[in-house]
Design an enzyme around this catalytic site. Structure first.
Site, short mmCIF file in Angstrom:
data_model
loop_
_atom_site.label_atom_id
_atom_site.label_comp_id
_atom_site.label_asym_id
_atom_site.label_seq_id
_atom_site.Cartn_x
_atom_site.Cartn_y
_atom_site.Cartn_z
N LEU A 45 20.83 52.59 -47.78
CA LEU A 45 22.09 52.08 -49.19
C LEU A 45 22.85 51.38 -48.96
O LEU A 45 23.36 52.18 -47.53
CB LEU A 45 21.55 52.93 -50.17
CG LEU A 45 21.30 53.57 -50.71
CD1 LEU A 45 21.44 54.97 -51.27
CD2 LEU A 45 20.94 52.27 -52.03
N ASP A 46 23.52 49.96 -49.15
CA ASP A 46 24.31 49.50 -49.31
C ASP A 46 25.54 50.55 -49.18
O ASP A 46 25.40 51.36 -50.14
CB ASP A 46 25.15 48.03 -49.78
CG ASP A 46 22.97 46.85 -48.93
OD1 ASP A 46 22.54 47.11 -48.40
OD2 ASP A 46 23.01 46.07 -49.94
N PRO A 47 26.55 49.63 -48.41
CA PRO A 47 28.33 50.71 -48.12
C PRO A 47 28.21 50.67 -50.31
O PRO A 47 29.10 51.54 -50.03
CB PRO A 47 28.94 49.63 -47.53
CG PRO A 47 28.35 49.01 -46.36
CD PRO A 47 27.28 48.92 -47.45
N ALA A 49 26.42 51.20 -52.52
CA ALA A 49 25.60 51.25 -53.17
C ALA A 49 25.85 53.12 -53.26
O ALA A 49 26.14 52.77 -51.91
CB ALA A 49 24.12 50.62 -52.18
N ARG A 180 20.18 43.07 -54.58
CA ARG A 180 21.02 41.42 -54.32
C ARG A 180 20.74 40.14 -54.86
O ARG A 180 21.09 39.23 -55.66
CB ARG A 180 22.16 41.75 -53.38
CG ARG A 180 23.36 42.97 -53.04
CD ARG A 180 23.56 42.84 -51.89
NE ARG A 180 23.56 43.09 -51.08
CZ ARG A 180 22.70 42.82 -49.41
NH1 ARG A 180 24.15 41.60 -49.10
NH2 ARG A 180 22.33 43.09 -48.29
#
Length: 333
Positions: A45-47, A49, A180
């Protein structure tokens, strides 16, 4: 090589990842909290997110590939009017547009973005280009041209419009789909530009938010440990085999289970509980089970049933001091 430090702990912890830290940050934090010898996660998971981040300990790490391949669900907010370098709030503004699509215009473009599609990943991604991470190249002022990649998007639902500038979507997808990129592509298809402003994963394989604990619900303070509770876990874990519940079960006998654990193959016709004839193709996986206990995964290869990934080894059957180098076929423990 020195022995790995930590305890032999097996199972899954489903974290409701907060905004800010990376997925690796959270794995390292929890590995330390649990004093675990081995840990990993089931999908980055992206930072920026939040949401379901499955974290595996011990034996559960053997099932990570099946979580990575599993279906996932996300809810995100798309903000119209600005495209950004990172396709999320973190990046710099690249372009602006005054156009704001209507609900009907948004719904009209969603079918073309659903199904098996080709998707251009964000420039700020962990993909490697010539040995370098794409995000490192972008930060160095050399943003790479990333080619489109196959992506499976099962469904996109417009959930709500908080205002003219934003739209909230619920998405179900396969592995490796960039939300994204999807947000960017929805905006472009609507004749405008946009970026993700909120992203939350609500499901990852069999795990959803009902299984998830926040970081505040996990005991991270080791100063409270005493002799009496030193072995207690900071939070309860789900069984390692929980990750495999969506895979069909195959009942095996003790003798059949031993053969699979030892890396030996079995003629499907000799199984006490035969495989359905329609399910003997090489694309089928089975959970090998003795009673309610999962030994691991097996599949048919070259006409014979073989271990694919075992969770248990000879010790499950009370056998000790086994030298696997002397077995006819090695297997993965």
């Amino acid at each position: 090589m020195g022995r790995k430090r930590g305890r032999d702990i097996d199972g899954w912890l489903i974290l409701d990842k907060p905004l800010g830290p990376t997925s690796t940050d959270m794995v390292n934090k929890l590995r330390w909290a649990f004093d675990a010898k081995k840990a990993g996660h089931g999908g980055t998971l992206d930072p920026l997110a939040s949401g379901v981040l499955p974290i595996a300990f011990g034996k559960a790490t053997r099932t990570i590939p099946y979580i990575m391949d599993a279906t996932k669900r996300y809810r995100f907010t798309l903000t119209f009017g600005e495209s950004r370098t990172t396709d999320d709030l973190e990046g710099e503004v690249l372009a602006t547009s005054p156009n704001r699509p209507t609900d009907d215009q948004i719904r009209a473009v969603l079918p073309a973005l659903t199904g098996n599609v080709m998707q251009v990943p964000p420039v700020f991604s962990a993909l490697r280009v010539g040995g370098e991470r794409a995000y490192d190249m972008a930060r160095a002022g050399r943003p790479p041209e990333l080619p489109p990649r196959p992506a499976r998007i099962d469904s996109i639902t417009l959930v709500e419009r908080p205002d003219a500038n934003t739209a909230v979507f619920d998405v179900q997808s396969g592995k490796g789909v960039y939300m994204r990129s999807l947000a960017r592509d929805i905006a472009l298809a609507c004749g405008t530009v946009g970026h993700i402003s909120v992203l939350r994963r609500t499901k990852c394989g069999p795990f959803d938010l009902s299984h998830a604990l926040t970081i505040d619900q996990i005991s991270l303070d080791k100063s409270t440990q005493t002799v009496d509770n030193a072995d207690a876990l900071p939070a309860p874990l789900l069984d390692a085999a929980t990750a495999l519940v969506d895979i069909p079960a195959l009942a095996v006998t003790d003798a059949e289970g031993r053969m699979l654990v030892w890396g030996q193959s079995i003629d499907p016709a000799d199984l006490v509980h035969p495989l359905p004839a329609s399910s003997q193709g090489e694309d089928h996986l089975w959970r090998a089970m003795i009673g309610e206990h999962v030994l691991g995964l097996c599949h048919v290869r070259h006409g014979r049933l073989r271990a694919a990934r075992m969770l248990e080894n000879h010790e499950f059957f009370g056998e000790h001091d086994v030298d696997y180098r002397r077995t006819p076929h090695g297997t993965d423990f």
